[in-house]
Design a protein around this motif. Sequence first.
Motif, mmCIF file in Angstrom:
data_model
loop_
_atom_site.group_PDB
_atom_site.id
_atom_site.type_symbol
_atom_site.label_atom_id
_atom_site.label_comp_id
_atom_site.label_asym_id
_atom_site.label_seq_id
_atom_site.Cartn_x
_atom_site.Cartn_y
_atom_site.Cartn_z
ATOM 1 N N ASP A 181 32.795 -33.656 69.698
ATOM 2 C CA ASP A 181 33.641 -33.183 70.697
ATOM 3 C C ASP A 181 34.995 -33.419 69.815
ATOM 4 O OD1 ASP A 181 32.332 -31.661 72.251
ATOM 5 O OD2 ASP A 181 32.205 -33.114 73.971
ATOM 6 N N THR A 182 34.713 -34.635 68.428
ATOM 7 C CA THR A 182 36.579 -34.430 68.352
ATOM 8 C C THR A 182 37.154 -33.323 68.007
ATOM 9 O OG1 THR A 182 35.615 -36.661 67.597
ATOM 10 C CG2 THR A 182 37.906 -36.051 66.561
ATOM 11 N N TRP A 183 35.929 -32.490 66.640
ATOM 12 C CA TRP A 183 36.845 -31.493 66.436
ATOM 13 C C TRP A 183 36.967 -29.630 66.796
ATOM 14 C CZ3 TRP A 183 40.693 -31.488 62.699
ATOM 15 C CH2 TRP A 183 40.310 -33.217 62.222
ATOM 16 N N ILE A 199 40.993 -27.757 61.527
ATOM 17 C CA ILE A 199 42.599 -28.408 60.367
ATOM 18 C C ILE A 199 40.895 -29.063 58.902
ATOM 19 C CG2 ILE A 199 43.613 -29.794 59.900
ATOM 20 C CD1 ILE A 199 45.127 -30.005 62.704
ATOM 21 N N GLU A 200 41.199 -28.242 58.901
ATOM 22 C CA GLU A 200 40.573 -28.674 57.259
ATOM 23 C C GLU A 200 41.323 -30.082 56.341
ATOM 24 O OE1 GLU A 200 38.454 -26.918 52.976
ATOM 25 O OE2 GLU A 200 38.842 -25.562 54.726
ATOM 26 N N ILE A 201 40.180 -30.518 55.994
ATOM 27 C CA ILE A 201 40.923 -31.897 55.746
ATOM 28 C C ILE A 201 40.583 -31.837 53.842
ATOM 29 C CG2 ILE A 201 40.947 -34.463 54.887
ATOM 30 C CD1 ILE A 201 40.887 -34.479 58.245
ATOM 31 N N ASP A 202 41.697 -31.434 52.807
ATOM 32 C CA ASP A 202 41.059 -31.876 51.374
ATOM 33 C C ASP A 202 41.332 -33.639 51.471
ATOM 34 O OD1 ASP A 202 39.940 -29.227 51.485
ATOM 35 O OD2 ASP A 202 42.123 -28.116 50.404
ATOM 36 N N ILE A 203 40.569 -33.944 50.553
ATOM 37 C CA ILE A 203 41.135 -35.552 50.058
ATOM 38 C C ILE A 203 40.664 -35.085 48.996
ATOM 39 C CG2 ILE A 203 39.785 -37.696 50.113
ATOM 40 C CD1 ILE A 203 39.294 -37.003 53.222
ATOM 41 N N LEU A 204 41.979 -36.287 48.072
ATOM 42 C CA LEU A 204 41.883 -36.220 46.430
ATOM 43 C C LEU A 204 41.962 -37.648 46.852
ATOM 44 C CD1 LEU A 204 41.829 -35.842 43.293
ATOM 45 C CD2 LEU A 204 44.718 -35.041 44.135
ATOM 46 N N VAL A 205 41.153 -38.553 45.938
ATOM 47 C CA VAL A 205 40.957 -39.753 45.772
ATOM 48 C C VAL A 205 41.728 -40.370 44.178
ATOM 49 C CG1 VAL A 205 40.156 -42.715 45.789
ATOM 50 C CG2 VAL A 205 39.299 -40.709 47.278
ATOM 51 N N GLU A 206 42.521 -40.587 43.395
ATOM 52 C CA GLU A 206 43.189 -40.890 42.237
ATOM 53 C C GLU A 206 43.311 -41.980 41.489
ATOM 54 O OE1 GLU A 206 46.943 -37.025 42.103
ATOM 55 O OE2 GLU A 206 47.500 -39.735 42.114
ATOM 56 N N THR A 207 43.068 -42.889 42.401
ATOM 57 C CA THR A 207 42.455 -44.268 41.577
ATOM 58 C C THR A 207 41.884 -44.834 42.174
ATOM 59 O OG1 THR A 207 43.897 -46.190 41.364
ATOM 60 C CG2 THR A 207 44.175 -45.290 43.585
ATOM 61 N N ASP A 208 41.758 -46.401 41.740
ATOM 62 C CA ASP A 208 40.817 -47.269 41.725
ATOM 63 C C ASP A 208 40.855 -47.957 42.912
ATOM 64 O OD1 ASP A 208 38.457 -46.310 39.942
ATOM 65 O OD2 ASP A 208 39.426 -47.612 38.524
ATOM 66 N N GLY A 209 39.787 -48.618 43.678
ATOM 67 C CA GLY A 209 40.364 -49.578 44.386
ATOM 68 C C GLY A 209 40.290 -49.167 46.537
ATOM 69 N N TRP A 210 40.202 -47.406 46.305
ATOM 70 C CA TRP A 210 40.082 -47.416 47.771
ATOM 71 C C TRP A 210 38.191 -46.978 48.116
ATOM 72 C CZ3 TRP A 210 44.138 -46.388 50.887
ATOM 73 C CH2 TRP A 210 44.568 -45.754 50.779
ATOM 74 N N ASP A 211 37.865 -46.899 49.238
ATOM 75 C CA ASP A 211 36.931 -46.920 49.431
ATOM 76 C C ASP A 211 36.229 -45.302 49.247
ATOM 77 O OD1 ASP A 211 36.014 -49.204 51.655
ATOM 78 O OD2 ASP A 211 36.649 -47.935 53.345
ATOM 79 N N ASP A 212 34.597 -45.822 49.372
ATOM 80 C CA ASP A 212 34.250 -43.811 49.207
ATOM 81 C C ASP A 212 34.763 -42.908 50.535
ATOM 82 O OD1 ASP A 212 31.779 -42.815 47.936
ATOM 83 O OD2 ASP A 212 31.381 -42.070 50.092
ATOM 84 N N ASP A 245 35.974 -39.844 57.150
ATOM 85 C CA ASP A 245 36.381 -40.367 58.978
ATOM 86 C C ASP A 245 36.946 -40.688 59.118
ATOM 87 O OD1 ASP A 245 33.415 -39.637 58.473
ATOM 88 O OD2 ASP A 245 32.254 -41.277 58.102
ATOM 89 N N LEU A 246 38.364 -41.476 58.235
ATOM 90 C CA LEU A 246 38.774 -41.927 58.804
ATOM 91 C C LEU A 246 39.739 -41.269 59.924
ATOM 92 C CD1 LEU A 246 40.078 -46.067 58.292
ATOM 93 C CD2 LEU A 246 42.024 -43.762 57.752
ATOM 94 N N ALA A 247 40.375 -40.678 58.358
ATOM 95 C CA ALA A 247 41.576 -39.530 58.613
ATOM 96 C C ALA A 247 41.439 -38.322 59.056
ATOM 97 C CB ALA A 247 41.283 -38.446 57.340
ATOM 98 N N THR A 248 39.836 -37.579 59.688
ATOM 99 C CA THR A 248 38.858 -36.949 60.300
ATOM 100 C C THR A 248 39.285 -37.718 62.177
ATOM 101 O OG1 THR A 248 37.614 -35.754 59.481
ATOM 102 C CG2 THR A 248 37.339 -35.649 61.564
#
Length: 179
Positions: free
Chosen positions: A9-11, A16-29, A35-38
């Motif tokens: 029921d969270t959403w 709200i649509e969340i677009d994610i961009l991972v620009e650099t190494d070192g971040w999680d998948d 999931d964390l942002a949601t």
Amino acid sequence: MTRKAPSPDTWRNILIEIDILVETDGWDDESLLRDLATNAIAAAWQTLERGEQPASELSLVFTDDATIKELNNDWRDKDKPTNVLSFPAFGLKPGHKPGPMLGDIVIARETVAREALDEGKPFDHHLSHLIVHGFLHLLGYDHLNETQAEEMEGLERKVLERLAIPDPYALSVIDDQFD
């Protein structure tokens, strides 16, 4: 990192649509970051008791200190890295309905990791806090004066409590008493 999966029921009623961009190494998948942002954004939305709203979109950019330092210098005339920057798409007052685009939240990995280590917090907890902080900025909240800061910090505490994350300001309050 340990992550809680969003409840079914969270959403519900949160469009709200969340677009994610991972620009650099070192971040999680990206899926773990989503999931964390949601969870963080859903908890903020529910805490604010926003109910049903028109569909909106936001972008989360996971980057590094060099990139955020450049953005901080270009947009805020501060020639240093910071943990999070928010770029609202439209000027929004707290409590008002958002438009179709909320804006962008940019987060620097090295600063988040350093702050989490220095403050003895799990990285995920600190990152969730910064996502909530950035999201509140997109919704029109700010901390330019003491009254605004108290309101925003109070909301952050409530949201993080919903996520079972300890009060990020408790330690600083204790430290201030002994300085």
